[in-house]
Design a protein around this motif. Structure first.
Motif, PDB file in Angstrom:
ATOM      1  N   ILE A   1     -10.482   2.181   0.283  1.00 39.16           N
ATOM      2  CA  ILE A   1     -10.017   2.889  -0.951  1.00 39.16           C
ATOM      3  C   ILE A   1      -8.901   1.834  -1.567  1.00 39.16           C
ATOM      4  O   ILE A   1      -8.892   1.465  -2.622  1.00 39.16           O
ATOM      5  N   ALA A   2      -7.933   1.616  -0.807  1.00 40.67           N
ATOM      6  CA  ALA A   2      -6.835   0.658  -1.344  1.00 40.67           C
ATOM      7  C   ALA A   2      -7.386  -0.779  -1.799  1.00 40.67           C
ATOM      8  O   ALA A   2      -6.925  -1.178  -3.137  1.00 40.67           O
ATOM      9  N   ASP A   3      -8.356  -1.216  -1.399  1.00 40.64           N
ATOM     10  CA  ASP A   3      -8.934  -2.443  -1.683  1.00 40.64           C
ATOM     11  C   ASP A   3     -10.003  -2.186  -2.925  1.00 40.64           C
ATOM     12  O   ASP A   3     -10.017  -3.146  -3.974  1.00 40.64           O
TER      13      ASP A   3
ATOM     14  N   PHE B   1      -3.762  -8.700  -4.312  1.00 42.55           N
ATOM     15  CA  PHE B   1      -2.691  -8.526  -3.193  1.00 42.55           C
ATOM     16  C   PHE B   1      -1.548  -7.917  -4.101  1.00 42.55           C
ATOM     17  O   PHE B   1      -1.196  -8.038  -5.079  1.00 42.55           O
ATOM     18  N   HIS B   2      -1.045  -6.788  -3.347  1.00 42.29           N
ATOM     19  CA  HIS B   2       0.147  -5.844  -4.086  1.00 42.29           C
ATOM     20  C   HIS B   2       1.026  -5.455  -2.731  1.00 42.29           C
ATOM     21  O   HIS B   2       0.497  -4.825  -1.843  1.00 42.29           O
TER      22      HIS B   2
ATOM     23  N   ILE C   1       0.902   0.319   2.126  1.00 41.18           N
ATOM     24  CA  ILE C   1       0.030   1.643   2.615  1.00 41.18           C
ATOM     25  C   ILE C   1      -0.995   1.312   3.613  1.00 41.18           C
ATOM     26  O   ILE C   1      -1.217   1.914   4.716  1.00 41.18           O
ATOM     27  N   LYS C   2      -1.528  -0.075   3.656  1.00 40.36           N
ATOM     28  CA  LYS C   2      -2.703  -0.406   4.556  1.00 40.36           C
ATOM     29  C   LYS C   2      -1.858  -0.642   6.070  1.00 40.36           C
ATOM     30  O   LYS C   2      -2.612  -0.221   7.082  1.00 40.36           O
TER      31      LYS C   2
END
Length: 126
Positions: free
Chosen positions: A80-82, A88-89, A95-96
């Motif tokens: 979901i994050a990707d 990149f953040h 979070i990851k």
């Protein structure tokens, strides 16, 4: 996707189909799950070899299940994050990293459980 024409039973069967599909996708595409599943198989073989008690089996399978669930949820968070932020953040990385902590905790506790179950049995061999 929920089908409004499905009966209660048909909806549950459809949900099971999606659940097994998800488990299959995890086992066939994610290296971390493959490793954890392999370790689970080794632990199961050891359980048969050392003839562990019913209580030890329950605790061992509970530990295996917790590790696999934690690893699965971590994978979902990472996907979901990707998807939300493919570049990149710093916050996404944070979070990851936090999500990766969950299977780490579960694996450490599982390793402790394995030691409690199996070290005494190895001592009996020597």
């Amino acid at each position: 996707m929920k089908n409004p024409n499905d009966s209660f039973i048909r909806g549950r069967i459809r949900s099971l189909k999606f659940a097994f599909k998800g488990a299959w996708l995890l086992l066939t595409t994610e290296d971390s799950i493959k490793v954890q599943f392999f370790v689970a198989i080794i632990a199961t073989i050891l359980g048969f070899y050392f003839q562990i008690s019913n209580v030890e089996w329950m605790i061992q399978f509970l530990a295996i299940g917790v590790v696999l669930v934690a690893e699965s949820l971590n994978t979902a968070v990472e996907k979901i994050a990707d998807f939300v932020h493919p570049d990149f953040h710093v916050k996404i990385g944070f979070i990851k990293d936090i999500a990766a902590g969950a299977p780490t905790f579960a694996a450490i506790i599982s390793l402790i459980i394995a030691c409690i179950i199996y070290i005494p049995k190895f001592n009996l061999l020597f």
